[in-house]
Write a protein that holds these residues in place. Structure first.
Motif: not given
Length: 128
Positions: A79, A68-69, A76, A71-74
């Protein structure tokens, strides 16, 4: 009737009664310690089984949070680092709480200790 008994007999009876009382208290202490040990064993087994079952679900949840992080732009890698730090802190707090709950003071047979203190006070009064 009690006045007819010599002091040596009274003292002997007192010693016998205190000895019997002490034996009974030791038996109570053994029973209480056995009960406490059983509680620790049962609790430890439950914690172990629950921990193993939840571990798989928890790992999947952590991977989902990292995804999810991402996908949110952070990135891997960021994350994983964030999730590892947060979970590490939570794990440390839980571990300290568990260690505190297993301290010897919590496992002491308090009922028996209190009863032995009362018995000692009664015995002191009888001797006076």
């Amino acid at each position: 009737m009690m006045q007819d008994r010599p002091i040596t007999t009274l003292f002997s009876d007192l010693i016998e009664n205190v000895t019997t009382l002490f034996r009974k208290e030791v038996q109570l202490a053994k029973a209480e310690l056995s009960e406490k040990a059983g509680q620790v064993g049962t609790a430890s087994a439950s914690v172990g089984v629950g921990g193993v079952i939840l571990l798989g679900a928890f790992i999947m949840l952590l991977h989902a949070i990292v995804a999810w992080l991402a996908v949110a732009g952070l990135g891997t890698h960021w994350g994983f680092l964030i999730v590892a730090v947060v979970v590490g802190i939570i794990g440390y707090v839980a571990l300290q709480k568990g260690i505190n709950n297993l301290k010897a003071a919590r496992l002491m047979p308090t009922k028996t200790v209190e009863q032995l203190q009362r018995d000692a006070a009664v015995a002191r009064e009888q001797v006076r």
